[in-house]
Design a protein around this motif. Sequence first.
Motif, PDB file in Angstrom:
ATOM      1  N   GLU A  35       0.871  -1.175   0.000  1.00  0.00           N
ATOM      2  CA  GLU A  35       0.000   0.000   0.000  1.00  0.00           C
ATOM      3  C   GLU A  35       0.905   1.221   0.000  1.00  0.00           C
ATOM      4  OE1 GLU A  35      -0.544  -0.215   4.840  1.00  0.00           O
ATOM      5  OE2 GLU A  35      -2.252  -0.589   3.544  1.00  0.00           O
ATOM      6  N   GLU A  36       0.359   2.387  -0.177  1.00  0.00           N
ATOM      7  CA  GLU A  36       1.191   3.582  -0.206  1.00  0.00           C
ATOM      8  C   GLU A  36       1.972   3.720   1.101  1.00  0.00           C
ATOM      9  OE1 GLU A  36       0.788   8.405  -0.971  1.00  0.00           O
ATOM     10  OE2 GLU A  36      -0.960   7.090  -1.168  1.00  0.00           O
ATOM     11  N   GLY A  37       3.274   3.793   0.959  1.00  0.00           N
ATOM     12  CA  GLY A  37       4.127   3.902   2.139  1.00  0.00           C
ATOM     13  C   GLY A  37       4.522   2.560   2.728  1.00  0.00           C
ATOM     14  N   GLY A  38       3.908   1.483   2.259  1.00  0.00           N
ATOM     15  CA  GLY A  38       4.228   0.158   2.771  1.00  0.00           C
ATOM     16  C   GLY A  38       5.341  -0.504   1.987  1.00  0.00           C
ATOM     17  N   PRO A  39       5.744  -1.706   2.390  1.00  0.00           N
ATOM     18  CA  PRO A  39       6.855  -2.378   1.714  1.00  0.00           C
ATOM     19  C   PRO A  39       6.439  -3.035   0.407  1.00  0.00           C
ATOM     20  CG  PRO A  39       5.997  -3.774   3.449  1.00  0.00           C
ATOM     21  CD  PRO A  39       5.241  -2.474   3.544  1.00  0.00           C
ATOM     22  N   TYR A  40       7.436  -3.315  -0.414  1.00  0.00           N
ATOM     23  CA  TYR A  40       7.258  -4.159  -1.591  1.00  0.00           C
ATOM     24  C   TYR A  40       7.571  -5.592  -1.167  1.00  0.00           C
ATOM     25  CZ  TYR A  40       7.032  -0.159  -4.785  1.00  0.00           C
ATOM     26  OH  TYR A  40       6.657   0.979  -5.454  1.00  0.00           O
ATOM     27  N   LEU A  41       6.673  -6.518  -1.481  1.00  0.00           N
ATOM     28  CA  LEU A  41       6.889  -7.927  -1.163  1.00  0.00           C
ATOM     29  C   LEU A  41       7.421  -8.634  -2.398  1.00  0.00           C
ATOM     30  CD1 LEU A  41       3.630  -8.795   0.840  1.00  0.00           C
ATOM     31  CD2 LEU A  41       5.726  -7.679   1.621  1.00  0.00           C
ATOM     32  N   ILE A  42       8.565  -9.301  -2.260  1.00  0.00           N
ATOM     33  CA  ILE A  42       9.202 -10.023  -3.360  1.00  0.00           C
ATOM     34  C   ILE A  42       9.145 -11.509  -3.027  1.00  0.00           C
ATOM     35  CG2 ILE A  42      11.221 -10.182  -4.832  1.00  0.00           C
ATOM     36  CD1 ILE A  42      10.019  -7.348  -4.626  1.00  0.00           C
ATOM     37  N   SER A  43       8.527 -12.302  -3.903  1.00  0.00           N
ATOM     38  CA  SER A  43       8.287 -13.709  -3.567  1.00  0.00           C
ATOM     39  C   SER A  43       8.903 -14.705  -4.538  1.00  0.00           C
ATOM     40  CB  SER A  43       6.777 -13.979  -3.472  1.00  0.00           C
ATOM     41  OG  SER A  43       6.120 -13.571  -4.658  1.00  0.00           O
ATOM     42  N   SER A  44       9.287 -14.291  -5.741  1.00  0.00           N
ATOM     43  CA  SER A  44       9.864 -15.217  -6.713  1.00  0.00           C
ATOM     44  C   SER A  44      11.283 -15.619  -6.305  1.00  0.00           C
ATOM     45  CB  SER A  44       9.907 -14.560  -8.101  1.00  0.00           C
ATOM     46  OG  SER A  44      10.851 -15.193  -8.945  1.00  0.00           O
ATOM     47  N   TYR A  45      11.607 -16.888  -6.478  1.00  0.00           N
ATOM     48  CA  TYR A  45      12.941 -17.391  -6.126  1.00  0.00           C
ATOM     49  C   TYR A  45      14.034 -16.594  -6.825  1.00  0.00           C
ATOM     50  CZ  TYR A  45      16.960 -20.548  -5.839  1.00  0.00           C
ATOM     51  OH  TYR A  45      18.218 -21.072  -5.624  1.00  0.00           O
ATOM     52  N   TRP A  46      13.912 -16.456  -8.150  1.00  0.00           N
ATOM     53  CA  TRP A  46      14.986 -15.817  -8.913  1.00  0.00           C
ATOM     54  C   TRP A  46      15.098 -14.338  -8.577  1.00  0.00           C
ATOM     55  CZ3 TRP A  46      18.195 -19.210 -10.407  1.00  0.00           C
ATOM     56  CH2 TRP A  46      17.762 -20.460 -10.873  1.00  0.00           C
ATOM     57  N   ASP A  47      13.985 -13.676  -8.332  1.00  0.00           N
ATOM     58  CA  ASP A  47      14.028 -12.262  -7.961  1.00  0.00           C
ATOM     59  C   ASP A  47      14.684 -12.077  -6.599  1.00  0.00           C
ATOM     60  OD1 ASP A  47      12.749 -11.626 -10.318  1.00  0.00           O
ATOM     61  OD2 ASP A  47      10.753 -11.469  -9.415  1.00  0.00           O
ATOM     62  N   ILE A  48      14.330 -12.932  -5.652  1.00  0.00           N
ATOM     63  CA  ILE A  48      14.925 -12.844  -4.316  1.00  0.00           C
ATOM     64  C   ILE A  48      16.426 -13.077  -4.394  1.00  0.00           C
ATOM     65  CG2 ILE A  48      15.058 -13.935  -2.038  1.00  0.00           C
ATOM     66  CD1 ILE A  48      12.046 -14.538  -2.307  1.00  0.00           C
ATOM     67  N   LEU A  49      16.821 -14.114  -5.126  1.00  0.00           N
ATOM     68  CA  LEU A  49      18.244 -14.430  -5.258  1.00  0.00           C
ATOM     69  C   LEU A  49      19.006 -13.258  -5.865  1.00  0.00           C
ATOM     70  CD1 LEU A  49      20.355 -16.677  -4.856  1.00  0.00           C
ATOM     71  CD2 LEU A  49      19.893 -17.388  -7.214  1.00  0.00           C
ATOM     72  N   SER A  50      18.425 -12.646  -6.889  1.00  0.00           N
ATOM     73  CA  SER A  50      19.061 -11.495  -7.534  1.00  0.00           C
ATOM     74  C   SER A  50      19.208 -10.327  -6.565  1.00  0.00           C
ATOM     75  CB  SER A  50      18.237 -11.063  -8.751  1.00  0.00           C
ATOM     76  OG  SER A  50      18.740  -9.875  -9.314  1.00  0.00           O
ATOM     77  N   LEU A  51      18.163 -10.023  -5.813  1.00  0.00           N
ATOM     78  CA  LEU A  51      18.202  -8.886  -4.908  1.00  0.00           C
ATOM     79  C   LEU A  51      19.150  -9.115  -3.729  1.00  0.00           C
ATOM     80  CD1 LEU A  51      14.433  -7.868  -4.892  1.00  0.00           C
ATOM     81  CD2 LEU A  51      16.334  -6.680  -6.007  1.00  0.00           C
ATOM     82  N   LEU A  52      19.301 -10.360  -3.292  1.00  0.00           N
ATOM     83  CA  LEU A  52      20.229 -10.658  -2.213  1.00  0.00           C
ATOM     84  C   LEU A  52      21.677 -10.369  -2.613  1.00  0.00           C
ATOM     85  CD1 LEU A  52      18.698 -13.956  -0.777  1.00  0.00           C
ATOM     86  CD2 LEU A  52      18.898 -11.778   0.427  1.00  0.00           C
ATOM     87  N   HIS A  53      21.924 -10.310  -3.923  1.00  0.00           N
ATOM     88  CA  HIS A  53      23.270 -10.009  -4.431  1.00  0.00           C
ATOM     89  C   HIS A  53      23.366  -8.599  -5.008  1.00  0.00           C
ATOM     90  CE1 HIS A  53      25.084 -14.126  -4.261  1.00  0.00           C
ATOM     91  NE2 HIS A  53      23.806 -14.462  -4.194  1.00  0.00           N
ATOM     92  N   ASP A  54      22.319  -7.812  -4.881  1.00  0.00           N
ATOM     93  CA  ASP A  54      22.248  -6.506  -5.521  1.00  0.00           C
ATOM     94  C   ASP A  54      22.746  -5.417  -4.570  1.00  0.00           C
ATOM     95  OD1 ASP A  54      21.463  -4.091  -6.796  1.00  0.00           O
ATOM     96  OD2 ASP A  54      19.821  -5.117  -7.811  1.00  0.00           O
ATOM     97  N   PRO A  55      23.817  -4.697  -4.926  1.00  0.00           N
ATOM     98  CA  PRO A  55      24.331  -3.656  -4.026  1.00  0.00           C
ATOM     99  C   PRO A  55      23.394  -2.460  -3.860  1.00  0.00           C
ATOM    100  CG  PRO A  55      25.467  -3.577  -6.149  1.00  0.00           C
ATOM    101  CD  PRO A  55      24.621  -4.820  -6.158  1.00  0.00           C
ATOM    102  N   ARG A  56      22.323  -2.408  -4.658  1.00  0.00           N
ATOM    103  CA  ARG A  56      21.346  -1.330  -4.502  1.00  0.00           C
ATOM    104  C   ARG A  56      20.358  -1.620  -3.379  1.00  0.00           C
ATOM    105  NH1 ARG A  56      19.073  -1.232 -10.478  1.00  0.00           N
ATOM    106  NH2 ARG A  56      19.183  -3.482 -10.001  1.00  0.00           N
TER     107      ARG A  56
END
Length: 411
Positions: A35-56
């Motif tokens: 919701e506005e101001g709330g978190p983004y939920l990431i649930s896909s395996y490949w997306d999570i794996l990518s973000l865990l290695h993302d310096p951003r």
Amino acid sequence: MTHASLLRQITDYANRADPYPLYEKLLRTPVLHDEEGGPYLISSYWDILSLLHDPRISSDAANLAAAGADETGGAEATGLPPSFIRLDPPEHDRLRRIANRPFGPPHSPRRIDSMRGELAEIVTDLIDDFRDAGQIDLVDRFAYPFPVTVICRLLGVPRADEPRFRAWVDPIVAGLDPDTGRNDEESRHAAQEARLQLGMYLAGLVEQRSKNPGQDMLSQLATGHGTDGPMTTMEAISTSVLLLIAGHETTVNLITNGMLTLLRHPEHLGRLREEPGLAVNIVEELLRYEPPVQLVPQRTCIADIELRGITIPKGSRIWLVLAAGNRDPERFRDADRFDPYREDIQHLGFGSGIHSCFGAPLARLEAQIALTELARRLDGPRLVEDPPPYRQNAVLRGPRHLAVAFDGVRP
């Protein structure tokens, strides 16, 4: 069902016993803005794996607070510096390197494996103690005392002081729950007070070890002379709190979730009894199927990120739902089936990237020994209550109690 209500249901205790149908719904929208101001939920395996290695993606507590998350219950409220899991490079890397020197390869390659005999002895003593019980609470009698004893001995906590830690651990862990519908000042205060007391106790130990170092990990944190130098007193305390809380609580849940799953799948419990070597695969599949860490809520974008055609703006909070990714049908075939013989079990149970679980080698070994000996020695084990009562925490998910009846204990 609105996006906001899906997030509330995931954190709602009413769904703690079986959150997986909610994760299945979440996977239909792999990038979901609550919701506005709330978190983004990431649930896909490949997306999570990518973000865990993302310096951003930042783990720094200051960035999280700037994004609007409530940080008043953290270690910082007690005057302790953030532990290295709440920092970004380069400070994260320095502290993790220092902590790793006495814990594992390359500087201490035999540290964990050399504990195998001691771990087995602790497990044997615990199981011997409920030989005539007929029914036990596996959490209170086994899954809790085993890893807390191990962590205390690894750090060098005197054995007489080991029982004191539960009074500190429980409120601290309760304070980690990201229940978006709760504003529990009493719980927050209890967590802060427990951290303060634990920090003061550890400060005394660090001072002792600085003057009279031994072979324990706390001594090496306080006096290490590697290329990064030793930790400061406050850094050593903060790191010790991290090891005691994170390293203990996740293992309690791994063992308890593991025994619960095996009792629900008696064919695999029987195979483990006959094939002790199967424990390695069983533990890896448990980390995928019933991970003790369900989600990682403490991440912030420090730059705009494009994901599946959606722009996640700089400054946004991100929740990485590891348990959903572990059952992503795009990654795992027949993902909702518990299968220790699965050929590919590259799970997210210990995270990935620079913040992958520091204590993973020890947790794996503890769970392997614990489940193997429970399978071998308990005669006719069975669940008394299913589902069992769960802990409140949505992040570190596991039964608060697990009543197990049995006909006897084998030698």
